[in-house]
Design a protein around this motif. Structure first.
Motif, PDB file in Angstrom:
ATOM      1  N   PRO A  31       0.830  -1.199   0.000  1.00 37.54           N
ATOM      2  CA  PRO A  31       0.000   0.000   0.000  1.00 37.54           C
ATOM      3  C   PRO A  31       0.864   1.248   0.000  1.00 37.54           C
ATOM      4  O   PRO A  31       2.002   1.234   0.474  1.00 37.54           O
ATOM      5  CB  PRO A  31      -0.794  -0.123   1.311  1.00 37.54           C
ATOM      6  CG  PRO A  31       0.061  -0.982   2.186  1.00 37.54           C
ATOM      7  CD  PRO A  31       0.750  -1.949   1.264  1.00 37.54           C
ATOM      8  N   GLU A  35      -2.112   5.188   2.654  1.00 38.40           N
ATOM      9  CA  GLU A  35      -2.981   4.089   3.067  1.00 38.40           C
ATOM     10  C   GLU A  35      -2.395   3.363   4.273  1.00 38.40           C
ATOM     11  O   GLU A  35      -3.116   3.007   5.210  1.00 38.40           O
ATOM     12  CB  GLU A  35      -3.171   3.114   1.903  1.00 38.40           C
ATOM     13  CG  GLU A  35      -3.996   1.882   2.227  1.00 38.40           C
ATOM     14  CD  GLU A  35      -5.410   2.198   2.671  1.00 38.40           C
ATOM     15  OE1 GLU A  35      -6.017   1.345   3.344  1.00 38.40           O
ATOM     16  OE2 GLU A  35      -5.914   3.302   2.364  1.00 38.40           O
ATOM     17  N   TRP A  36      -1.083   3.152   4.241  1.00 34.90           N
ATOM     18  CA  TRP A  36      -0.429   2.495   5.387  1.00 34.90           C
ATOM     19  C   TRP A  36      -0.611   3.337   6.649  1.00 34.90           C
ATOM     20  O   TRP A  36      -0.947   2.822   7.719  1.00 34.90           O
ATOM     21  CB  TRP A  36       1.054   2.310   5.103  1.00 34.90           C
ATOM     22  CG  TRP A  36       1.816   1.813   6.296  1.00 34.90           C
ATOM     23  CD1 TRP A  36       1.974   0.529   6.712  1.00 34.90           C
ATOM     24  CD2 TRP A  36       2.495   2.624   7.271  1.00 34.90           C
ATOM     25  NE1 TRP A  36       2.714   0.483   7.872  1.00 34.90           N
ATOM     26  CE2 TRP A  36       3.038   1.747   8.237  1.00 34.90           C
ATOM     27  CE3 TRP A  36       2.688   4.001   7.410  1.00 34.90           C
ATOM     28  CZ2 TRP A  36       3.773   2.217   9.323  1.00 34.90           C
ATOM     29  CZ3 TRP A  36       3.415   4.458   8.502  1.00 34.90           C
ATOM     30  CH2 TRP A  36       3.958   3.568   9.440  1.00 34.90           C
ATOM     31  N   ARG A  38      -2.914   5.577   7.278  1.00 32.38           N
ATOM     32  CA  ARG A  38      -4.320   5.591   7.690  1.00 32.38           C
ATOM     33  C   ARG A  38      -4.653   4.346   8.514  1.00 32.38           C
ATOM     34  O   ARG A  38      -5.305   4.434   9.557  1.00 32.38           O
ATOM     35  CB  ARG A  38      -5.223   5.662   6.453  1.00 32.38           C
ATOM     36  CG  ARG A  38      -6.705   5.834   6.784  1.00 32.38           C
ATOM     37  CD  ARG A  38      -7.570   5.556   5.582  1.00 32.38           C
ATOM     38  NE  ARG A  38      -7.477   4.161   5.161  1.00 32.38           N
ATOM     39  CZ  ARG A  38      -8.077   3.150   5.791  1.00 32.38           C
ATOM     40  NH1 ARG A  38      -8.808   3.371   6.866  1.00 32.38           N
ATOM     41  NH2 ARG A  38      -7.942   1.919   5.357  1.00 32.38           N
ATOM     42  N   GLN A  39      -4.200   3.188   8.026  1.00 31.14           N
ATOM     43  CA  GLN A  39      -4.461   1.939   8.750  1.00 31.14           C
ATOM     44  C   GLN A  39      -3.796   1.957  10.124  1.00 31.14           C
ATOM     45  O   GLN A  39      -4.383   1.518  11.121  1.00 31.14           O
ATOM     46  CB  GLN A  39      -3.957   0.746   7.928  1.00 31.14           C
ATOM     47  CG  GLN A  39      -4.718   0.529   6.632  1.00 31.14           C
ATOM     48  CD  GLN A  39      -4.093  -0.560   5.775  1.00 31.14           C
ATOM     49  OE1 GLN A  39      -3.109  -1.195   6.164  1.00 31.14           O
ATOM     50  NE2 GLN A  39      -4.633  -0.770   4.593  1.00 31.14           N
ATOM     51  N   TRP A  40      -2.584   2.456  10.161  1.00 27.94           N
ATOM     52  CA  TRP A  40      -1.822   2.492  11.416  1.00 27.94           C
ATOM     53  C   TRP A  40      -2.503   3.407  12.435  1.00 27.94           C
ATOM     54  O   TRP A  40      -2.671   3.035  13.605  1.00 27.94           O
ATOM     55  CB  TRP A  40      -0.411   2.980  11.118  1.00 27.94           C
ATOM     56  CG  TRP A  40       0.449   3.164  12.330  1.00 27.94           C
ATOM     57  CD1 TRP A  40       1.003   2.190  13.109  1.00 27.94           C
ATOM     58  CD2 TRP A  40       0.862   4.413  12.894  1.00 27.94           C
ATOM     59  NE1 TRP A  40       1.732   2.758  14.120  1.00 27.94           N
ATOM     60  CE2 TRP A  40       1.672   4.106  14.006  1.00 27.94           C
ATOM     61  CE3 TRP A  40       0.652   5.740  12.540  1.00 27.94           C
ATOM     62  CZ2 TRP A  40       2.253   5.108  14.786  1.00 27.94           C
ATOM     63  CZ3 TRP A  40       1.222   6.731  13.320  1.00 27.94           C
ATOM     64  CH2 TRP A  40       2.009   6.411  14.426  1.00 27.94           C
ATOM     65  N   GLN A  42      -5.666   4.262  12.520  1.00 27.89           N
ATOM     66  CA  GLN A  42      -6.931   3.671  12.939  1.00 27.89           C
ATOM     67  C   GLN A  42      -6.715   2.564  13.961  1.00 27.89           C
ATOM     68  O   GLN A  42      -7.466   2.427  14.926  1.00 27.89           O
ATOM     69  CB  GLN A  42      -7.698   3.128  11.729  1.00 27.89           C
ATOM     70  CG  GLN A  42      -9.136   2.732  12.044  1.00 27.89           C
ATOM     71  CD  GLN A  42      -9.943   3.898  12.611  1.00 27.89           C
ATOM     72  OE1 GLN A  42      -9.968   4.974  12.043  1.00 27.89           O
ATOM     73  NE2 GLN A  42     -10.579   3.668  13.756  1.00 27.89           N
ATOM     74  N   GLU A  43      -5.666   1.757  13.752  1.00 30.69           N
ATOM     75  CA  GLU A  43      -5.347   0.706  14.720  1.00 30.69           C
ATOM     76  C   GLU A  43      -5.022   1.307  16.084  1.00 30.69           C
ATOM     77  O   GLU A  43      -5.439   0.786  17.126  1.00 30.69           O
ATOM     78  CB  GLU A  43      -4.164  -0.123  14.219  1.00 30.69           C
ATOM     79  CG  GLU A  43      -4.503  -1.065  13.067  1.00 30.69           C
ATOM     80  CD  GLU A  43      -3.275  -1.783  12.544  1.00 30.69           C
ATOM     81  OE1 GLU A  43      -2.190  -1.642  13.168  1.00 30.69           O
ATOM     82  OE2 GLU A  43      -3.381  -2.475  11.508  1.00 30.69           O
ATOM     83  N   ASP A  46      -8.262   2.435  17.638  1.00 28.62           N
ATOM     84  CA  ASP A  46      -9.065   1.283  18.061  1.00 28.62           C
ATOM     85  C   ASP A  46      -8.531   0.659  19.346  1.00 28.62           C
ATOM     86  O   ASP A  46      -9.293   0.141  20.166  1.00 28.62           O
ATOM     87  CB  ASP A  46      -9.103   0.225  16.956  1.00 28.62           C
ATOM     88  CG  ASP A  46      -9.877   0.683  15.728  1.00 28.62           C
ATOM     89  OD1 ASP A  46     -10.637   1.672  15.849  1.00 28.62           O
ATOM     90  OD2 ASP A  46      -9.709   0.075  14.653  1.00 28.62           O
ATOM     91  N   ARG A  67      -5.893  13.263  12.409  1.00 30.67           N
ATOM     92  CA  ARG A  67      -6.901  12.406  13.041  1.00 30.67           C
ATOM     93  C   ARG A  67      -7.074  12.754  14.514  1.00 30.67           C
ATOM     94  O   ARG A  67      -8.189  12.751  15.045  1.00 30.67           O
ATOM     95  CB  ARG A  67      -6.511  10.934  12.880  1.00 30.67           C
ATOM     96  CG  ARG A  67      -7.598   9.971  13.322  1.00 30.67           C
ATOM     97  CD  ARG A  67      -8.852  10.121  12.470  1.00 30.67           C
ATOM     98  NE  ARG A  67      -9.988   9.388  13.019  1.00 30.67           N
ATOM     99  CZ  ARG A  67     -10.883   9.895  13.866  1.00 30.67           C
ATOM    100  NH1 ARG A  67     -10.764  11.159  14.268  1.00 30.67           N
ATOM    101  NH2 ARG A  67     -11.881   9.172  14.294  1.00 30.67           N
TER     102      ARG A  67
END
Length: 392
Positions: A31, A35-36, A38-40, A42-43, A46, A67
């Motif tokens: 990615p 994108e990488w 964004r995922q990081w 969000q994790e 969470d 964010r």
């Protein structure tokens, strides 16, 4: 136990072909940074790792800062938002414009003075990162309030050398008004190192081919703009001209373009027109073309390419095994391990070979290799035997 991955990979389906191996395992498409990140982020959210996210935001991770600012803005914590706004090279004019523009937005968009400040701060950081959605949101508000001309005048007055965000917005607003000569003048501004590149990037984004050519833009940029307009054949022709001129990276860029658009024969011809350099460990052109061939039902051509233009040990072995040539696949790994001295490479190859042996039911051979002393085979064998209902 992770299977070798024989079957129809998701990438093959996405391209409309039927791949004989799962290329997403053997040649994963990484990615992009955004994108990488964004995922990081969000994790982290969470998992409630707010302090770690705050640390990342302070040290310059733009997406983390955005964010976290959005999170604080949603909670109404204006002081926390202020703490995350960068103080260096701040464009006060643009920040005032953002607050003023948001204040004139439809009712319910923001709430109170603190809400306006928080919303403006978040939008400013998003604009600093050149987020297309943020820019379009702002321009939509400016158009609705009939403030394009006023904003242009504000951004043109005493422009700051470090105001990259304001300059970028200015280019878009001028083009929106059809003031192309003003934009050309900006591109020629020798006092700004980034002026020409910035304008070129906007021309690419908007598909302004003639303007790009007038700027003498690089063939890569013209090609990208043409692709964005759906003019793929023209984009390919431009890149072939770059290749003929022996421009750096033109070969890999052209291969990427041909593969992305499913031009199987053209990609193969382009690949084979160039002599193979066994010392080139950076280019992935041969693997990309092999993947395309396999996805279009030509696994033997893919095997031929990988044999002649490696190294692509895992992919070659997986393809051979998928065609029923498991002995050859095993030997591919053996030869590769003989050619390497680095332990971590040997371990990785041994692990991949062990996966292949398990996938094709050659457990006795795996056991023999494990008993010979290589730890990776032993690890894979133990994992296999530990699976439910395994007795041998």
């Amino acid at each position: 136990m992770k299977a070798l991955g024989v079957g129809h990979g998701s990438a093959g389906r996405a391209r409309g072909g039927r791949a004989s191996i799962d290329w997403d395992r053997w040649f994963p498409e990484k990615p992009g940074y955004h994108e990488w990140a964004r995922q990081w982020v969000q994790e982290m959210l969470d998992e409630g790792r707010i302090e770690e996210l705050r640390s990342a935001a302070r040290t310059g991770t733009g997406l983390a800062r955005i964010r976290l600012m959005e999170l604080y803005a949603e909670r109404g914590d204006i002081e926390a938002v202020r703490a995350l706004v960068r103080t260096e090279n701040r464009n006060t004019k643009l920040e005032l414009l953002l607050t003023d523009t948001l204040a004139g937005a439809p009712a319910g968009t923001t709430a109170g003075k603190d809400g306006l400040e928080a919303a403006a701060a978040v939008l400013k950081v998003r604009l600093d990162r050149l987020e297309k959605d943020a820019r379009e949101e702002l321009i939509e508000l400016l158009v609705a309030q009939d403030r394009i001309g006023e904003t242009i005048a504000l951004l043109q007055a005493r422009p700051q050398e470090t105001d990259y965000t304001g300059w970028h917005l200015l280019v878009h607003l001028l083009l929106l008004q059809g003031r192309i000569e003003d934009v050309r003048t900006m591109a020629a501004d020798s006092t700004r190192r980034y002026a020409r590149d910035l304008v070129t990037g906007v021309f690419v984004e908007q598909g302004r081919i003639e303007e790009l050519r007038a700027l003498d833009a690089h063939g890569f940029e013209v090609s990208r703009a043409l692709v964005g307009l759906g003019r793929v054949d023209e984009a390919i022709a431009v890149m072939r001209e770059c290749l003929d001129a022996d421009e750096p990276h033109a070969y890999d860029f052209l291969i990427d373009l041909l593969v992305k658009h499913g031009r199987v024969d053209q990609a193969l011809t382009t690949l084979e027109s160039r002599s193979h350099n066994p010392y080139d460990v950076v280019s992935t052109a041969s693997v990309k073309v092999a993947r395309l061939l396999d996805e279009h039902g030509r696994p033997e051509d893919a095997i031929r390419i990988l044999r002649a233009r490696g190294p692509a040990v895992d992919q070659l072995a997986a393809l051979l095994a998928a065609q029923g040539r498991v002995d050859e696949a095993v030997r591919v790994f053996d030869r590769a391990m003989q050619d390497h001295e680095h332990r971590f490479v040997m371990d990785r190859l041994a692990g991949a070979q062990a996966d292949l042996l398990v996938e094709y039911g050659r457990i006795d051979e795996l056991r023999s290799r494990a008993e010979a002393g290589h730890r990776e085979y032993g690890i894979r064998l133990a994992a296999y035997l530990a699976e439910p209902d395994r007795t041998s």
